[in-house]
Scaffold this motif. Structure first.
Motif, PDB file in Angstrom:
ATOM      1  N   ILE A   5      30.175  36.915  64.782  1.00 30.94           N
ATOM      2  CA  ILE A   5      28.820  37.579  64.330  1.00 30.94           C
ATOM      3  C   ILE A   5      28.247  38.609  64.870  1.00 30.94           C
ATOM      4  N   GLN A   6      28.500  38.823  66.145  1.00 31.68           N
ATOM      5  CA  GLN A   6      28.359  40.178  66.646  1.00 31.68           C
ATOM      6  C   GLN A   6      28.937  41.276  66.049  1.00 31.68           C
ATOM      7  N   GLY A   7      30.180  41.057  65.631  1.00 34.85           N
ATOM      8  CA  GLY A   7      31.137  41.951  64.997  1.00 34.85           C
ATOM      9  C   GLY A   7      30.397  42.385  63.591  1.00 34.85           C
ATOM     10  N   LEU A   8      30.057  41.523  62.905  1.00 33.96           N
ATOM     11  CA  LEU A   8      29.459  41.508  61.652  1.00 33.96           C
ATOM     12  C   LEU A   8      28.385  42.379  61.603  1.00 33.96           C
ATOM     13  N   CYS A   9      27.660  42.126  62.593  1.00 32.72           N
ATOM     14  CA  CYS A   9      26.292  42.947  62.945  1.00 32.72           C
ATOM     15  C   CYS A   9      26.417  44.497  63.121  1.00 32.72           C
ATOM     16  N   VAL A  10      27.608  44.457  63.924  1.00 31.13           N
ATOM     17  CA  VAL A  10      27.876  45.984  63.954  1.00 31.13           C
ATOM     18  C   VAL A  10      28.101  46.684  62.972  1.00 31.13           C
ATOM     19  N   SER A  11      29.173  45.991  62.156  1.00 30.40           N
ATOM     20  CA  SER A  11      29.901  46.776  60.869  1.00 30.40           C
ATOM     21  C   SER A  11      28.490  46.871  59.872  1.00 30.40           C
ATOM     22  N   LEU A  12      27.487  45.778  59.935  1.00 34.11           N
ATOM     23  CA  LEU A  12      26.164  46.181  59.026  1.00 34.11           C
ATOM     24  C   LEU A  12      25.502  47.333  59.620  1.00 34.11           C
ATOM     25  N   ALA A  13      25.100  47.343  60.830  1.00 36.66           N
ATOM     26  CA  ALA A  13      24.685  48.476  61.398  1.00 36.66           C
ATOM     27  C   ALA A  13      25.492  49.701  61.116  1.00 36.66           C
ATOM     28  N   THR A  14      26.722  49.649  61.175  1.00 35.79           N
ATOM     29  CA  THR A  14      27.628  51.052  60.626  1.00 35.79           C
ATOM     30  C   THR A  14      27.316  51.320  59.152  1.00 35.79           C
ATOM     31  N   ILE A  15      27.383  50.393  58.459  1.00 41.14           N
ATOM     32  CA  ILE A  15      26.982  50.951  57.174  1.00 41.14           C
ATOM     33  C   ILE A  15      25.795  51.609  56.822  1.00 41.14           C
ATOM     34  N   ILE A  16      24.748  51.099  57.550  1.00 43.44           N
ATOM     35  CA  ILE A  16      23.761  51.890  57.208  1.00 43.44           C
ATOM     36  C   ILE A  16      23.522  53.191  58.083  1.00 43.44           C
TER      37      ILE A  16
END
Lengths: 507, 338
Positions: free
Chosen positions: B235-246
């Motif tokens: 979940i932490q990784g997913l959140c990081v990837s979403l933050a990176t996308i924006i």
């Protein structure tokens, strides 16, 4: 015993001690005289105020009113364990040892012997070795505490107290986690201390032990002093009655006979796991099967292996006629086999949380509706559990760690019962809880079995195994040494198997 | 200080617990008040939107961190993870231009790549801590170093820049608004709601709390401890990837200095929000407030000349220490005893 000594001035005496926490009174004018060379037992149900009283006797708490006299002189005991300098040592139930340090380092913690500015390890080691030899404890001063058994840790605590020249030794349930053999060893040490003139205050729920070792018995109930008697004048029965304040008839529930041809719910064949060698047994529907033996005989390991908590090396387990090799606790639970741990504080309950999440945790999938946990269902379950198991909490939002031991145990039982088990394995069902609650738990267990659940009771307390079980399996050093049934269930028989004096050859 | 005295009378009505829970919200309100008094432009629509957008990165990452910390773990690798994901995204999108052109497809490929990398990196952290039985602090300290050096290596010590044409297509993800709120803020809101639901309403959230409180109890209560812990890192990784996308469309580049110290800001946001660092108690709402508080401090310092902007870290540090001090259970009792 020298008569003159026991009549003389008590080393430590409490006179009219009362204590309130905020507006809640917990002790009402309790008095007690502690004399040199005497073992004074302090008994009472959970919540009777024993712990508070002990903390006052050892200076950890100050009384709201009343006096503490040391050698006949009014004294205000210093707090935070500094009373040890006055020779008053309290050994807590939760042992107070630094787990990662060695026996020697623990014993000399805070008063290390120095030589030319550095630790004089050789001297300290030699002294510790002397103490250990004295007590007959077979461990090395260099052993790490974390590698010792609970019983050995207990002994280290006592050695620590002895090394501090304790005049008054206050022990909170020292035998709760000891086997009978270890208890004997421990008592031998207590007698030695007594002969040296140490005064010993001893809290226990095991009344037979109280009879065996004590000179005086003081009973507390609901914070009140009920009486102090010479131990020779009271029987365990009268002690129990004084503690509870009522007749304790029907201590054990009447035993329902199991159908001779009841289904075999669980069959275990040649189970091998760490600490378990070739264990085989059967369990019938509605049966209460006892597992007796010394601590460390591998009883807990058998059931942790069956429930997938520790790895199995070999063995066939049949549940309900089909093979059941549970790989995880969840699989065992889903099949209907649940294990209730003996360590309710470390493995049983989340002490920092409220009752509701604790109750539903084990059976949580049952409470999931759609994506989320159904809180209404949880609340309803809690209400039911509180009623069914008579859990007494001043309010349902209390932290579980603030409940008394007995109520925690009831909650733990309710928690595993939420899974609707078909086989309930209870490890030490009544460890560290008072007589009244014990009786209740026995009746709960009998009622659960009467509903058709098969119950396994693992216990080191002989009377409850004898009073509760239809059949008793005795283990020793990881093996089953015998199975006792019906009229043959008695202490002598079980002890013979447990001690390895007798053994059945199973096929 | 006047606020604290006013509040110390309340616990008897609301019970001390609510005061603790409301603490971060009160702190944020006080900060906003200070900001407004120093410069009324602080509360202008433009600045508020800017503040929310900037909070989004740390906020989204901190929502993930709330799960990891609640379950008794810690993830120090998130800043480096964001940098390496940003770098790889840019490389992938730049090289996809030849085949897929400079349209939306390429951007979607980049985003997909980001999500896969985020999940993968979380899985690695999770597996190493659970199956590898290495402490989370050590594992993520290691992966932090690895990811950081990888992005430096990919960028050859310099900066990776996104193809100029793709930048035009991708730009709106950071700069455009939707119903008056910038898109990053919407992502933050969605992630927060999903996170709140997951932690407070589902069995999974309950398991995280149980594991953080006492892993043995969790194990004996039929919880698959390793699986749940691994999932928190995923979940932490997913959140990081979403933050990176924006984050990528904001500058359109990635370098070895991308995402530096984000891990500490994320952990700080979580702790300020009232989640217990050693696990067992987590608050998504608090985390969101924590992220807003951290951004607001920087924002206020930008607005005034009273304190140098260079002291941003000092102010954040003070806030963290004060927040944790206020959360100590005995604080309320000491106050009333005075």
């Amino acid at each position: 015993m020298p008569d003159g000594q026991s009549i003389g001035v008590p080393i430590l005496s409490a006179d009219g001690i009362s204590k309130s926490f905020g507006s809640v009174p917990v002790l009402f004018s309790v008095s007690m005289d502690i004399r040199a060379g005497e073992v004074h037992a302090l008994i009472g149900e959970n919540g009777a105020g024993k712990s508070t009283f002990m903390k006052i006797l050892s200076g950890f708490l100050q009384p709201t009113s009343g006096h503490i006299r040391l050698d006949g002189v009014d004294t205000e005991l210093p707090g935070n364990g500094q009373s040890e300098a006055l020779g008053i040592v309290l050994i807590h139930q939760e042992l107070n040892l630094a787990e990662q340090m060695t026996v020697e380092e623990n014993i000399f913690l805070g008063r290390e012997i120095m030589s030319r500015g550095v630790l004089d390890r050789a001297t300290m080691r030699a002294m510790v070795r002397g103490y250990l030899d004295d007590i007959g404890l077979d461990i090395s001063p260099e052993d790490r505490i974390s590698d010792l058994s609970i019983a050995q840790k207990q002994m280290v605590e006592i050695v620590k107290a002895i090394s501090r020249d304790a005049r008054v030794l206050i022990m909170d349930e020292p035998t709760a986690v000891l086997t009978e053999a270890e208890t004997e060893l421990f008592f031998a040490q207590v007698r030695r201390l007594k002969a040296r003139g140490t005064a010993i205050v001893f809290v226990s729920h095991k009344l037979a032990e109280v009879s065996a070792i004590s000179d005086q018995v003081t009973v507390l109930r609901d914070g009140q002093w009920i009486g102090t008697h010479a131990a020779s004048d009271v029987t365990p029965d009268t002690m129990a009655q004084m503690m509870v304040g009522r007749e304790l008839s029907d201590f054990y529930p009447p035993m329902n006979e199991v159908d001779v041809d009841a289904d075999r719910v669980l069959e275990v064949r040649d189970l091998v796991a760490p600490g378990v060698h070739n264990v085989s047994f059967d369990l019938r529907r509605g049966e209460i099967l006892g597992f007796s033996g010394l601590i460390g005989a591998g009883r807990t390991a058998v059931f942790e292996a069956i429930c997938g908590l520790i790895p199995r090396e070999r063995g066939a387990i049949t549940f309900d006629g089909s093979s059941a090799q549970f790989g995880s606790v969840a699989e065992a639970r889903d099949a209907g086999v649940v294990y209730l741990t003996k360590d309710r504080k470390e493995k049983g309950l989340l002490l920092g949380q409220k009752m509701r999440p604790n109750l539903s945790l084990f059976a949580l999938p049952k409470f999931v509706k759609g994506l989320s946990v159904d809180r209404k269902a949880e609340d309803a379950a809690l209400e039911r559990a509180i009623r069914r198991f008579d859990i007494r909490a001043r309010d349902p939002n209390v932290r579980v760690g603030d409940l008394s031991g007995g109520n925690q145990q009831k909650l733990l039982l309710a928690k595993v019962m939420e899974c609707d088990p078909r086989v309930l394995i209870i490890d030490e069902p009544t460890r560290g809880i008072d007589v009244g609650t014990k009786q209740q738990i026995y009746h709960f267990i009998a009622a659960i079995a009467a509903e058709g659940v098969s119950v396994i009771v693992v216990s080191s307390e002989m009377p409850e195994i004898i009073g509760l079980c239809h059949r008793v399996v005795v283990m020793r050093e990881g093996e089953i040494t015998g199975v006792v049934t019906g009229d043959h269930i008695n202490e002598t028989e079980i002890v013979r198997y447990a001690a390895g004096l007798k053994r059945e050859h199973q096929q | 200080m006047t606020e604290t005295t006013m509040n110390s009378a309340k616990p008897s009505l609301l019970r001390g617990f609510d005061l603790k829970a409301a603490g971060p919200a009160i702190a944020l309100l006080i900060l906003c008040l200070i900001g407004f008094l120093l410069n009324p432009a602080f509360l202008s629509e433009g600045n508020i939107t800017n503040l929310l957008t900037r909070s989004a990165f740390i906020g989204i990452i901190a929502v993930g961190a709330t799960f990891v910390i609640t379950a008794g773990g810690i993830d120090l690798s998130v800043g480096s993870m964001a940098a390496v994901i940003a770098g790889v995204m840019i490389i992938v999108m730049n090289s996809a231009v030849d085949t897929f052109g400079t349209g939306v497809t390429t951007v979607l490929i980049g985003c997909g790549c980001s999500i896969i990398l985020g999940l993968g990196a979380g899985l690695v952290n999770g597996f190493l801590t659970t199956k590898g039985k290495i402490e989370a602090f050590i594992v993520t300290l290691g992966t932090m170093g690895i990811y950081r050096s990888l992005v430096t290596y990919f960028a050859d010590g310099g900066t990776l820049s996104l193809n100029y044409d793709i930048r035009g297509v991708y730009r709106p993800v950071y700069y455009d608004s939707f119903f008056g709120l910038p898109i990053p803020v919407w992502v933050f809101i969605v992630v927060s709601i999903a996170g709140w639901f997951l932690l407070n309403r589902t069995a999974f959230g309950r398991y995280c709390t149980a594991i953080g409180s006492n892993e043995s109890v969790a194990k004996y209560s039929a919880i698959k401890v390793d699986r749940v812990k691994t999932l928190t890192y995923v979940i932490q990784g997913l959140c990081v990837s979403l933050a990176t996308i924006i984050y990528v469309p904001r500058l359109g580049s990635a370098s070895s200095s991308t995402g530096v110290l984000w891990e500490l800001e994320a952990i700080a946001a979580v702790i300020i929000g009232g989640t217990v660092l050693k696990g067992g108690y987590g608050r998504i709402g608090g985390t969101i407030l924590g992220a807003l508080i951290l951004t607001t401090i920087g924002n206020i310092l930008n607005f005034t000349d009273m304190i140098s902007n260079y002291l941003n870290g000092t102010m954040q540090g003070l806030i963290i220490i004060v927040a944790v001090w206020l959360q100590r259970g005995d604080w309320g009792r000491n106050k009333s005893a005075d």
